[in-house]
Design a protein around this motif. Structure first.
Motif, PDB file in Angstrom:
ATOM      1  N   PHE A   1      45.149  41.561  41.721  1.00 40.64           N
ATOM      2  CA  PHE A   1      44.527  42.828  42.098  1.00 40.64           C
ATOM      3  C   PHE A   1      43.094  42.931  41.564  1.00 40.64           C
ATOM      4  O   PHE A   1      42.558  44.035  41.456  1.00 40.64           O
ATOM      5  N   ASP A   2      42.503  41.773  41.243  1.00 41.39           N
ATOM      6  CA  ASP A   2      41.088  41.778  40.891  1.00 41.39           C
ATOM      7  C   ASP A   2      40.283  41.925  42.178  1.00 41.39           C
ATOM      8  O   ASP A   2      40.845  42.108  43.255  1.00 41.39           O
ATOM      9  N   ASN A   3      38.977  41.850  42.080  1.00 34.11           N
ATOM     10  CA  ASN A   3      38.143  42.064  43.267  1.00 34.11           C
ATOM     11  C   ASN A   3      38.457  41.062  44.373  1.00 34.11           C
ATOM     12  O   ASN A   3      38.547  41.421  45.552  1.00 34.11           O
ATOM     13  N   ASP A   4      38.629  39.802  43.972  1.00 28.76           N
ATOM     14  CA  ASP A   4      38.948  38.774  44.968  1.00 28.76           C
ATOM     15  C   ASP A   4      40.327  39.028  45.580  1.00 28.76           C
ATOM     16  O   ASP A   4      40.501  38.914  46.799  1.00 28.76           O
ATOM     17  N   GLY A   5      41.300  39.382  44.727  1.00 26.13           N
ATOM     18  CA  GLY A   5      42.643  39.658  45.229  1.00 26.13           C
ATOM     19  C   GLY A   5      42.670  40.856  46.159  1.00 26.13           C
ATOM     20  O   GLY A   5      43.335  40.836  47.201  1.00 26.13           O
ATOM     21  N   LYS A   6      41.933  41.889  45.803  1.00 21.87           N
ATOM     22  CA  LYS A   6      41.885  43.080  46.660  1.00 21.87           C
ATOM     23  C   LYS A   6      41.261  42.754  48.011  1.00 21.87           C
ATOM     24  O   LYS A   6      41.714  43.254  49.052  1.00 21.87           O
TER      25      LYS A   6
END
Length: 210
Positions: free
Chosen positions: A115-120
């Motif tokens: 849920f980090d920026n890349d995951g989001k």
């Protein structure tokens, strides 16, 4: 003048020759034994290496088979989710639409997407991709909701990133299908979210004309 060897000297020479021959035979036998042991060891190692290679190949084949089976299961599950989403959109089943999207999120979590920026960003991309999925005629869930006159489902799908101006079967947009079906509330919602009434279908007609 050298003295002639005595009988004792001759006997000693014979004994020495016999002893040296005995030592030579023992050394030859030892070397032959070492050679046999070396050959046996090499043969054993070659067999072990071959069996290890076979086991590695079998393990690699098993992993590849399991990977392909997992990918096939994932593909079937994805197709099933798309069918459910398309049907839920046509029927206006908002709860089922949300359930399908929840399952997509769960799949991504199992795949290790965080849920980090890349995951989001990846989750958003995947969510939009399934919201914009198509049936065999090129119709999206939003288009199916429009055809079914499902205003609430249209609004939800639009909030999830669905494009209101996609073209499906016969080049018809969601607005065209809603107008064709006489679904006034759906038409109004589509116009509010940016549906263009001037987009032509394959036969040259527009939603505005309908």
């Amino acid at each position: 003048m050298n003295p002639q060897p005595t009988a004792e000297d001759k006997a000693a020479t014979v004994i020495q020759c016999a002893f040296r021959q005995h030592l030579a035979r023992r050394e030859l036998a030892r070397r032959r034994q070492e050679r046999r042991e070396y050959q046996d060891e090499m043969e054993k190692l070659q067999k072990e290496a071959y069996l290890a290679l076979v086991r590695r190949e079998q393990e690699a084949a098993r992993r590849q088979r399991e990977k392909e089976e997992a990918e096939e299961r994932a593909r079937r599950e994805e197709l099933q989710r798309r069918r459910r989403l398309l049907e839920a959109a046509f029927e206006g089943d908002v709860g089922e639409i949300r359930q399908v999207l929840k399952e997509v999120e769960q799949v991504m979590t199992r795949e290790g997407v965080g849920f980090d920026n890349d995951g989001k960003a990846r989750r958003l991309q995947r969510r939009v991709a399934i919201v914009e999925c198509e049936d065999s005629h090129g119709n999206t869930p939003l288009s199916e909701a429009a055809a079914g006159g499902q205003a609430t489902a249209i609004q939800l799908l639009a909030e999830l990133g669905a494009n209101p101006n996609t073209k499906g079967a016969f080049g018809r947009t969601p607005l065209y299908r809603a107008a064709f079906g006489g679904h006034l509330e759906a038409v109004e919602v589509l116009l509010k979210i940016g549906a263009d009434p001037r987009v032509y279908a394959d036969d040259g007609s527009t939603p505005e004309q309908l």
